[in-house]
Enzyme design. Structure first.
Site, PDB file in Angstrom:
ATOM      1  N   MET A  22      -4.439  -1.656  -4.184  1.00  0.00           N
ATOM      2  CA  MET A  22      -2.991  -1.562  -4.338  1.00  0.00           C
ATOM      3  C   MET A  22      -2.276  -1.594  -2.986  1.00  0.00           C
ATOM      4  O   MET A  22      -1.428  -0.759  -2.690  1.00  0.00           O
ATOM      5  CB  MET A  22      -2.635  -0.270  -5.097  1.00  0.00           C
ATOM      6  CG  MET A  22      -2.980  -0.313  -6.559  1.00  0.00           C
ATOM      7  SD  MET A  22      -1.907  -1.471  -7.441  1.00  0.00           S
ATOM      8  CE  MET A  22      -2.844  -1.703  -8.962  1.00  0.00           C
ATOM      9  N   HIS A 139      -0.449   0.068   2.206  1.00  0.00           N
ATOM     10  CA  HIS A 139      -0.521   0.464   0.802  1.00  0.00           C
ATOM     11  C   HIS A 139       0.859   0.439   0.154  1.00  0.00           C
ATOM     12  O   HIS A 139       1.863   0.792   0.774  1.00  0.00           O
ATOM     13  CB  HIS A 139      -1.113   1.873   0.690  1.00  0.00           C
ATOM     14  CG  HIS A 139      -1.757   2.127  -0.640  1.00  0.00           C
ATOM     15  ND1 HIS A 139      -1.035   2.408  -1.772  1.00  0.00           N
ATOM     16  CD2 HIS A 139      -3.064   2.121  -1.015  1.00  0.00           C
ATOM     17  CE1 HIS A 139      -1.871   2.577  -2.788  1.00  0.00           C
ATOM     18  NE2 HIS A 139      -3.109   2.410  -2.355  1.00  0.00           N
ATOM     19  N   HIS A 140       0.892  -0.014  -1.101  1.00  0.00           N
ATOM     20  CA  HIS A 140       2.170  -0.122  -1.813  1.00  0.00           C
ATOM     21  C   HIS A 140       2.802   1.248  -2.040  1.00  0.00           C
ATOM     22  O   HIS A 140       4.018   1.355  -2.243  1.00  0.00           O
ATOM     23  CB  HIS A 140       1.953  -0.821  -3.157  1.00  0.00           C
ATOM     24  CG  HIS A 140       3.137  -1.617  -3.620  1.00  0.00           C
ATOM     25  ND1 HIS A 140       4.430  -1.147  -3.540  1.00  0.00           N
ATOM     26  CD2 HIS A 140       3.239  -2.858  -4.161  1.00  0.00           C
ATOM     27  CE1 HIS A 140       5.263  -2.046  -4.034  1.00  0.00           C
ATOM     28  NE2 HIS A 140       4.574  -3.100  -4.397  1.00  0.00           N
ATOM     29  N   ALA A 141       2.016   2.316  -1.992  1.00  0.00           N
ATOM     30  CA  ALA A 141       2.595   3.659  -2.087  1.00  0.00           C
ATOM     31  C   ALA A 141       3.448   3.973  -0.872  1.00  0.00           C
ATOM     32  O   ALA A 141       4.376   4.779  -0.934  1.00  0.00           O
ATOM     33  CB  ALA A 141       1.481   4.700  -2.222  1.00  0.00           C
ATOM     34  N   ASN A 319       9.334   2.861  -2.624  1.00  0.00           N
ATOM     35  CA  ASN A 319       9.564   1.788  -3.573  1.00  0.00           C
ATOM     36  C   ASN A 319      10.845   2.024  -4.351  1.00  0.00           C
ATOM     37  O   ASN A 319      11.003   3.058  -4.992  1.00  0.00           O
ATOM     38  CB  ASN A 319       8.388   1.708  -4.561  1.00  0.00           C
ATOM     39  CG  ASN A 319       7.096   1.314  -3.878  1.00  0.00           C
ATOM     40  OD1 ASN A 319       6.787   0.140  -3.746  1.00  0.00           O
ATOM     41  ND2 ASN A 319       6.326   2.305  -3.415  1.00  0.00           N
TER      42      ASN A 319
END
Length: 467
Positions: A22, A139-141, A319
């Protein structure tokens, strides 16, 4: 101190597995300044390593404990091992774009080490044309596409003569004056911790007003899906070769086109550049899947992320994205009709978003991604998610440099997931727009032909609008 992580950000950690990394990434290619070569640019980056400075964002490490009741949060890593995070790679001589993309596909498949801050930077030498490539994954977090683009922009300059610039992992020029030790007294003579209860009360007050509108907004989202209208939720995606379980290995293909070509098509068709991007993907997917004899009878549906960040918001991380479903019109022979179909679907979805607040849009988008989230955890759903994710992240509109080295290409890499074996992400840089195709290696054949199909479709759209 462990700071809380938003539910949206933590979802990317909870849903991650060996088959579902991810993180997002970017491949930047730099042309060295006149009179120097890639080794000189690398030497400047190596010199930055010895300084040991790291941006506050890139010190953030994911953690959870009993005190957070098992929920993910962020803590600051005071001793970042730059030798682990910044790595050197080389292509066999003479290295070309094909070899570079193959290497990056392999690098993109590896999981990030959760015991450390969630990012890596690879300095890649060996390109036959003398350029230096830099592959970044984060990381997308920690960052979505829009905030990652802002981070890149902060590391570069419009001035080709600027020197002594910080490396991409170091605090930016804008961050440096604001840095202070956590033991330093806060400015203004007040303790910011005393503001936390007041802030919480403000959030609670605002949330009460939002909750009353959530159920009607969600009901409207479902109603739009039932009537096959644009919105965050789709119930019309057909089964396709893309809607299958995936493995962890990746394929990657990328190419750039002059942005002006897309702008002219959009102008003559009374559409947007993003509509043209989607129409190009529609025609390319129709040809690519059709050549394999498995094109669905009904049109493919794209899931299109939309930034919910206001123009005045300064947030650079995390995000804040909503989702729209878009009918790609892949059942239509005429490229002009496919563009009209895309434009109508996106216009309808955007009109629906304008009637809702940011909170309601986030809730509606969460409802739309439920099937996708269930797929990430290997749980089946009677609602099929969209067939493909297609996103367009606006980038810098002017030439950018790092210590005199010009950024000549920027190719985005993203996240295929179970049920969506292909992700198409675009970003614009200077006067070009780059398409990055990230796919599951086990599920999909070579993606290079898709690049030719995209080129053919752009030409077909130009012909259709009379250019």
């Amino acid at each position: 101190m462990l700071l809380p992580m938003s539910p949206t950000d933590s979802m990317f950690l909870i849903g991650e597995s060996r088959r579902h990394p991810m993180h997002v990434g970017g491949l930047a290619v730099f042309d060295p300044p006149e009179g120097s070569d890639a080794r000189d640019v690398r030497a400047m980056l190596d010199a930055a390593l010895t300084r040991g400075e790291v941006s506050p964002l890139l010190r953030k490490r994911a953690a959870r404990s009993l005190t957070t009741l098992g929920q993910w949060g962020w803590e600051s890593d005071t001793e970042v091992d730059l030798g682990h995070h910044v790595r050197h790679d080389a292509l066999p001589q003479p290295g070309g774009i094909t070899e570079l993309l193959d290497l990056v596909a392999r690098l993109h498949a590896g999981l990030l080490d959760r015991s450390r801050p969630l990012w890596e930077i690879h300095l890649i030498e060996g390109l036959a044309d003398g350029r230096l490539a830099v592959y970044v994954k984060i990381h997308h977090a920690l960052a979505d596409g829009m905030s990652a683009m802002k981070l890149l922009r902060a590391a570069l300059s419009e001035n080709p003569d600027a020197r002594e610039m910080p490396a991409p992992w170091e605090p930016s020029v804008r961050e440096r004056p604001a840095l202070r030790l956590v033991t330093d007294p806060p400015t203004g003579g007040t303790n910011p911790l005393l503001d936390v209860p007041a802030a919480a009360l403000r959030v609670a007050r605002d949330t009460v007003g939002e909750v009353a509108g959530l159920l009607p907004a969600l009901a409207g989202t479902v109603d739009r899906a039932l009537h096959h209208r644009g919105g965050a939720l789709t119930l019309a995606a057909p089964h396709s070769m893309l809607n299958v379980p995936i493995g962890g290995a990746r394929r990657f293909a990328a190419r750039s086109w002059p942005l002006e070509r897309l702008r002219l098509v959009a102008k003559h068709a009374d559409a947007t550049v993003n509509d043209v991007v989607l129409a190009m993907c529609s025609g390319a997917l129709r040809t690519f899947i059709g050549a394999l004899g498995v094109l669905p009878e009904h049109p493919l549906i794209a899931m299109v992320p939309v930034s919910l960040r206001g123009e005045k918001r300064e947030t650079k991380t995390g995000n804040e994205i909503g989702m729209l479903s878009c009918n790609l019109g892949t059942h239509l022979d005429d490229p002009a009709l496919r563009l009209e179909t895309v434009h109508a679907a996106m216009t309808d979805g955007k009109n629906a978003m304008r009637t809702m607040s940011r909170t309601q849009n986030l809730a509606a988008s969460a409802l739309g991604t439920v099937p996708l989230a269930l797929g990430m955890f290997g749980i089946g759903s009677f609602i099929r998610p969209a067939n493909v994710m297609i996103s367009n992240v606006p980038g810098p509109s002017e030439p950018l440099y790092w210590n005199g080295a010009r950024l000549t290409a920027l190719y985005p890499l993203s996240i295929p997931v179970r049920g969506q074996a292909l992700n198409i992400t675009c970003t614009s840089t200077d006067d070009e727009i780059a398409f990055g195709l990230t796919g599951c290696r086990r599920t999909l054949p070579d993606l290079a032909p898709m690049l030719d199909h995209l080129d053919d479709e752009l030409g077909a759209l130009e012909h259709a609008v009379g250019l």
